[in-house]
Design an enzyme around this catalytic site. Structure first.
Site, PDB file in Angstrom:
ATOM      1  N   SER A  62      13.306 -24.026   1.436  1.00 21.16           N
ATOM      2  CA  SER A  62      12.443 -23.743   2.577  1.00 21.16           C
ATOM      3  C   SER A  62      12.657 -24.680   3.750  1.00 21.16           C
ATOM      4  O   SER A  62      12.354 -24.328   4.893  1.00 21.16           O
ATOM      5  CB  SER A  62      10.976 -23.794   2.150  1.00 21.16           C
ATOM      6  N   HIS A  90      11.290 -17.933  -0.386  1.00 18.56           N
ATOM      7  CA  HIS A  90      12.033 -17.732   0.857  1.00 18.56           C
ATOM      8  C   HIS A  90      13.300 -16.896   0.671  1.00 18.56           C
ATOM      9  O   HIS A  90      14.036 -16.688   1.633  1.00 18.56           O
ATOM     10  CB  HIS A  90      12.400 -19.086   1.478  1.00 18.56           C
ATOM     11  N   LYS A 122       4.981 -13.994   2.738  1.00 19.71           N
ATOM     12  CA  LYS A 122       6.015 -14.189   3.752  1.00 19.71           C
ATOM     13  C   LYS A 122       6.656 -12.833   4.076  1.00 19.71           C
ATOM     14  O   LYS A 122       6.096 -12.053   4.821  1.00 19.71           O
ATOM     15  CB  LYS A 122       7.014 -15.244   3.280  1.00 19.71           C
TER      16      LYS A 122
END
Length: 281
Positions: A62, A90, A122
């Site tokens: 990240s 991620h 996300k």
């Protein structure tokens, strides 16, 4: 994992991984970032001393925007009878075919990884997270993890948002091609400016390392005044000499926006130059 076990985690693993390891009461030891030689040395020395050994890495890191060495990790976990866990916070929705993550990126069977977990907050535009593994493992978690036993289910709205995002991912690769084009364009642009982008490659997480928290804060403020939102990451989140701005590139960005950002960075590069050097220019 408990007192009889060992957790080996990448030195740059997210703090949530470290906190989880501490709560487990297992022994914990980091290995050098993405250094498979160091990891194997630790396994050679320590594997026989513990009941179980869990290796924990991130799919995409990240802070640095680089990718774990999954094929080598799978080989090591099989060689030393360890358990492999990959945090895809991620990497899901950003790499691999249609955003399927790090196993797709490397073309390996997801079942080769014992535990795959990630967030819905996300790329999947929702809230909460997921964890995937064997049926026995998931059943064990459901009945033995306090956080699950006394928790409530996701709201219908959150479930619908995550499902809609996954459905959109599966409609085709146009979004992901645009994402790849955008983050490749931006990373190459930064490198042409001569700034430090660390180990980032093939991902939309792109750092601009200032090496100084004060400069990171100042540079972030300058960009913000020019309509660019790139948050500073400073000590203690990272080492002081690794302070940075972190750019998250998306498929929604236009080439014009990326170019304006690159030009704004170029116009303000003097902020990143040591004051002693700047005074001589």
């Amino acid at each position: 994992m408990n007192e009889e076990d060992l957790i080996l985690h990448d030195a740059l693993a997210h703090n949530s991984i470290i906190q989880g390891a501490i709560l487990s009461k297992a022994k914990r030891k980091p290995f050098k970032h993405n250094d498979m030689g160091h990891l194997e040395n630790e396994l050679q020395k320590l594997r026989q001393k513990f009941r179980r050994v869990l290796i924990v890495v991130e799919g995409v890191y990240s802070m640095d925007g680089d990718i774990c060495k999954l094929p080598e990790l799978i080989n090591l976990k099989e060689k030393y009878n360890a358990i492999l866990m990959v945090d895809e916070a991620h990497s899901i929705g950003t790499i691999g075919k249609n955003g399927r993550g790090v196993t797709s990126y490397f073309g390996v069977d997801p079942k080769s990884v014992d535990i795959l977990m990630g967030t819905l907050s996300k790329s999947l535009n929702s809230c909460g997270g997921y964890i995937a593994g064997s049926k026995d493992f998931i059943t064990y978690l459901r009945y033995n993890s306090p956080g699950f036993i006394f928790s409530v289910g996701m709201t219908p709205a959150n479930a619908a948002a995550a499902l809609a995002s996954l459905t959109l991912c599966e409609t085709g690769d146009a979004l992901f091609q645009k994402l790849t084009d955008n983050h490749t364009y931006f990373l190459e642009g930064l490198k042409k400016l001569g700034v430090n982008t660390g180990e980032s490659y093939d991902t939309p997480v792109i750092p601009l390392i200032t090496g100084n928290s004060e400069k990171a804060l100042e540079f972030s403020e300058v960009l913000f005044r020019n309509g660019i939102n790139a948050m500073p990451i400073v000590y203690p989140a990272v080492k002081e000499n690794e302070a940075r701005l972190r750019f998250f590139i998306s498929a929604a960005h236009t080439k014009e926006e990326l170019q304006i950002t690159l030009e704004t960075i170029k116009e303000n590069l003097s902020i990143l130059i040591d004051n002693r050097i700047a005074s001589k220019l």
